[in-house]
Design a protein around this motif. Structure first.
Motif, PDB file in Angstrom:
ATOM      1  N   SER A  52       9.334  10.618  -4.552  1.00 43.61           N
ATOM      2  CA  SER A  52       8.175   9.746  -4.339  1.00 43.61           C
ATOM      3  C   SER A  52       8.255   8.495  -5.212  1.00 43.61           C
ATOM      4  CB  SER A  52       6.884  10.509  -4.635  1.00 43.61           C
ATOM      5  OG  SER A  52       6.748  11.618  -3.762  1.00 43.61           O
ATOM      6  N   LEU A  56       2.082   1.885  -3.490  1.00 38.94           N
ATOM      7  CA  LEU A  56       1.054   2.461  -4.357  1.00 38.94           C
ATOM      8  C   LEU A  56       0.778   3.920  -3.995  1.00 38.94           C
ATOM      9  CD1 LEU A  56      -1.438  -0.555  -4.492  1.00 38.94           C
ATOM     10  CD2 LEU A  56       0.240   0.121  -6.211  1.00 38.94           C
ATOM     11  N   VAL A  57       0.803   4.230  -2.699  1.00 36.74           N
ATOM     12  CA  VAL A  57       0.579   5.613  -2.276  1.00 36.74           C
ATOM     13  C   VAL A  57       1.661   6.531  -2.833  1.00 36.74           C
ATOM     14  CG1 VAL A  57       0.601   7.161  -0.278  1.00 36.74           C
ATOM     15  CG2 VAL A  57      -0.749   5.053  -0.211  1.00 36.74           C
ATOM     16  N   PHE A  58       2.906   6.098  -2.781  1.00 39.27           N
ATOM     17  CA  PHE A  58       3.995   6.934  -3.290  1.00 39.27           C
ATOM     18  C   PHE A  58       3.965   7.042  -4.813  1.00 39.27           C
ATOM     19  CE2 PHE A  58       6.073   6.311   0.910  1.00 39.27           C
ATOM     20  CZ  PHE A  58       6.367   7.643   1.166  1.00 39.27           C
ATOM     21  N   VAL A  82       1.136   7.313  -6.499  1.00 42.17           N
ATOM     22  CA  VAL A  82       0.153   8.388  -6.685  1.00 42.17           C
ATOM     23  C   VAL A  82       0.763   9.751  -6.338  1.00 42.17           C
ATOM     24  CG1 VAL A  82      -2.075   9.278  -5.912  1.00 42.17           C
ATOM     25  CG2 VAL A  82      -1.771   6.815  -6.257  1.00 42.17           C
ATOM     26  N   CYS A  83       1.532   9.798  -5.225  1.00 43.77           N
ATOM     27  CA  CYS A  83       2.172  11.059  -4.832  1.00 43.77           C
ATOM     28  C   CYS A  83       3.162  11.543  -5.889  1.00 43.77           C
ATOM     29  CB  CYS A  83       2.895  10.888  -3.495  1.00 43.77           C
ATOM     30  SG  CYS A  83       1.791  10.656  -2.085  1.00 43.77           S
ATOM     31  N   SER A  84       3.846  10.602  -6.535  1.00 45.88           N
ATOM     32  CA  SER A  84       4.812  10.967  -7.570  1.00 45.88           C
ATOM     33  C   SER A  84       4.120  11.660  -8.735  1.00 45.88           C
ATOM     34  CB  SER A  84       5.564   9.732  -8.055  1.00 45.88           C
ATOM     35  OG  SER A  84       6.408  10.032  -9.141  1.00 45.88           O
ATOM     36  N   ALA A 129       8.461   4.679  -3.988  1.00 47.85           N
ATOM     37  CA  ALA A 129       7.473   3.703  -4.475  1.00 47.85           C
ATOM     38  C   ALA A 129       8.164   2.427  -4.940  1.00 47.85           C
ATOM     39  CB  ALA A 129       6.666   4.316  -5.617  1.00 47.85           C
ATOM     40  N   VAL A 150       0.831  -1.207   0.000  1.00 47.52           N
ATOM     41  CA  VAL A 150       0.000   0.000   0.000  1.00 47.52           C
ATOM     42  C   VAL A 150       0.867   1.259   0.000  1.00 47.52           C
ATOM     43  CG1 VAL A 150      -1.639   1.341   1.364  1.00 47.52           C
ATOM     44  CG2 VAL A 150      -2.002  -1.110   1.060  1.00 47.52           C
ATOM     45  N   LEU A 151       1.943   1.252   0.783  1.00 42.18           N
ATOM     46  CA  LEU A 151       2.845   2.405   0.789  1.00 42.18           C
ATOM     47  C   LEU A 151       3.458   2.633  -0.592  1.00 42.18           C
ATOM     48  CD1 LEU A 151       4.705   2.016   4.208  1.00 42.18           C
ATOM     49  CD2 LEU A 151       3.089   3.818   3.542  1.00 42.18           C
TER      50      LEU A 151
END
Length: 204
Positions: free
Chosen positions: A144, A110-112, A114-116, A148, A107-108
């Motif tokens: 990011s 995937l979150v990074f 999206v943040c990228s 990721a 999950v982390l």
């Protein structure tokens, strides 16, 4: 015309033992019998087919209905194998804990990702300017994206080194059981789950 000598061993009468010795010769064994037999690997599960009345496991001489029955029985055994394996893994606290850690890494990652993309598009005139290190958004986007990759690769390595051995161990344990034992153990696990649900409802 030449006459054969009566004292020649080939022309003398032979007993039964001598005839057997003469007629019996050495026969070569089949090459397949000479091959060394290796055990199946730990991750390989061997499914035995239903035997025919004559003892064979081939479906060559079977009718369509008999072939369907054999395939149905094989699918049923495979479903029982997978269901029992998953049920045992679900009750394994170490496996559940490691799965939660694996989900955190994934999950982390995937979150990074999206943040990228979000950081790259912020303040960028076009998509080619997303990773421009001259801008704050570009720097955050690159950082990011790097994080990721780190978390996603870590999740893959963690799954391979920490989770897969537990799964293989459980599969080997289930594979060592007979079909009857698998059904009995699956039924016992189902009864335990039903009792646990009933206890939770009564405690509320």
């Amino acid at each position: 015309m030449s006459q054969r000598s009566p004292f020649n061993k080939r022309n003398m009468p032979q007993g039964e033992d001598e005839k057997k010795q003469v007629s019996s010769g050495m026969t070569r064994k089949s090459p397949t019998k000479a091959k060394p037999v290796r055990d199946a690997g730990s991750s390989v599960r061997v499914v035995t087919k239903k035997k025919n009345p004559d003892g064979s496991t081939s479906t060559a001489g079977m009718t369509k209905e008999e072939k369907k029955e054999v395939r149905r029985a094989e699918r049923e055994e495979e479903d029982i194998f997978n269901t029992l394996t998953n049920a045992l893994l679900k009750r394994n606290e170490l496996y559940a804990k490691r799965r939660r850690v694996w989900w955190v890494f994934l999950v982390l990652g995937l979150v990074f990702v999206v943040c990228s993309f979000a950081s790259g598009y912020t303040g960028a005139s076009d998509s080619s300017n997303m990773y421009n290190l001259q801008t704050t958004g570009g720097i955050l986007s690159v950082i990011s994206l790097a994080l990721a990759y780190v978390f996603i690769i870590t999740s893959l390595v963690y799954e391979w080194m920490k989770i897969r051995p537990l799964r293989n161990e459980t599969q080997d344990k289930v594979a060592s059981l007979s079909p009857k034992k698998r059904r009995e153990q699956l039924a016992n696990l189902h009864d335990e789950e039903e009792r646990e649900r009933a206890e939770k409802k009564s405690s509320k």
